[in-house]
Design an enzyme around this catalytic site. Structure first.
Site, short mmCIF file in Angstrom:
data_model
loop_
_atom_site.label_atom_id
_atom_site.label_comp_id
_atom_site.label_asym_id
_atom_site.label_seq_id
_atom_site.Cartn_x
_atom_site.Cartn_y
_atom_site.Cartn_z
NE ARG A 182 -3.39 0.12 2.85
CZ ARG A 182 -4.31 0.20 3.69
NH1 ARG A 182 -4.67 -1.04 4.34
NH2 ARG A 182 -4.85 1.41 4.13
CG ASP B 201 3.03 6.10 2.27
OD1 ASP B 201 2.18 5.27 2.79
OD2 ASP B 201 4.20 6.20 2.92
CE1 TYR C 50 7.93 1.31 -2.73
CE2 TYR C 50 8.52 -0.59 -1.58
CZ TYR C 50 7.52 0.23 -1.80
OH TYR C 50 6.20 -0.18 -1.54
NE ARG D 53 8.28 9.30 1.98
CZ ARG D 53 7.10 9.99 2.19
NH1 ARG D 53 6.12 8.97 2.54
NH2 ARG D 53 7.06 11.22 2.68
#
Length: 277
Positions: A53, A55, A116, A204
């Site tokens: 999920r 952001d 990622y 992040r």
């Protein structure tokens, strides 16, 4: 019922994340589910389960989801469904592939890792205007070797509470399998971050810590010290979402899916800190 796998890509800039939210919030899940309802001519909206999920503002080119449809609905629409979705969906989200999933496949619980990328430029003139929606500008020169030295101290299974936004009842123990930086020929720095799963804001936050190392504000051993403390550190900045892209989700061979589902649902624990409890 038949389970359908969807391979999905999207530009996250205009979305309030993946998951459906309250009225008025535009989300990736909402756009795809609404498009499915219309093209399948269903009264009820099909519900998607997703691998990760993402952001608000985060992009994806390798997102995976699944949906369960009645056999007769899939048989009627399968030949033309992909093209009809392309005609119905907005241009910033695409379903790239549709396929029947094997038994026990679950987009979320069957995944063995997610990968990622995060992209940064330290060019003194800023980010290329054509890439500004996908590349963060960092206004300090960055040392890639120092960032990779810092990254090595974060690999393995740890409690990443120092780099995650805590969610009630959820564990922050993860196995970070890969974390490395390269400077591409165009000067952009690209981090590859791969783990069995990620907790909220983890990538992040890790990038934010390593940027502090890369620009000389912290030594290479600092991110690992923060990790070992297992508590949020106010010095760790959560970088902006637009530099982050979900690149790939991997799954085991079909015969291992059921076992993987069971393992993913187990809540992991680690030994307490020395001198604690």
């Amino acid at each position: 019922m038949v389970r359908i796998r969807l391979d999905v890509a999207y530009d996250g800039r205009e979305f309030s994340g993946w998951a459906r939210q309250k009225e008025g919030q535009r989300t990736v899940q909402g756009e795809i589910e609404d498009a499915l309802r219309v093209v399948l001519r269903r009264d009820e909206t099909p519900e998607l389960t997703v691998a990760g999920r993402t952001d608000a503002g985060v992009h994806a080119r390798g997102q995976v989801a699944h949906v369960d449809l009645p056999d007769e609905v899939w048989a009627e629409h399968r030949a033309h469904l992909l093209r009809r979705l392309a005609g119905r969906l907005p241009m910033d989200v695409r379903v790239l592939r549709l396929s029947e999933a094997p038994p026990h496949f679950d987009a979320r619980f069957s995944a063995v890792w997610r990968r990622y990328s995060y992209r940064v430029t330290d060019h003194p003139g800023g980010a290329d205007p054509l890439l500004r929606g996908h590349v963060l500008w960092h206004n300090w020169p960055l040392d890639v070797d120092a960032m990779n030295e810092a990254a090595r101290g974060l690999l393995g299974e740890h409690d990443f509470a120092a780099y995650c936004k805590k969610r009630e009842g959820a564990t922050t123990i993860r196995t970070l399998q890969r974390l490395e930086w390269v400077r591409r020929e165009d000067g952009i720095l690209e981090a590859t971050v791969q783990a069995d799963a990620f907790c909220h804001n983890m990538v992040r936050s890790l990038v934010g810590a390593m940027l502090f190392v890369g620009d000389g504000h912290r030594p290479p051993e600092w991110p690992a010290k923060v990790l070992a403390a297992r508590v949020r550190d106010s010095a760790v900045h959560v970088v902006r979402p637009h530099g982050l892209t979900l690149e790939q989700v991997a799954y085991p061979p079909d015969e291992e899916l059921a076992a993987r589902n069971r393992a993913s649902r187990n809540k992991r624990t680690l030994p307490p800190l020395p001198g604690c409890c």
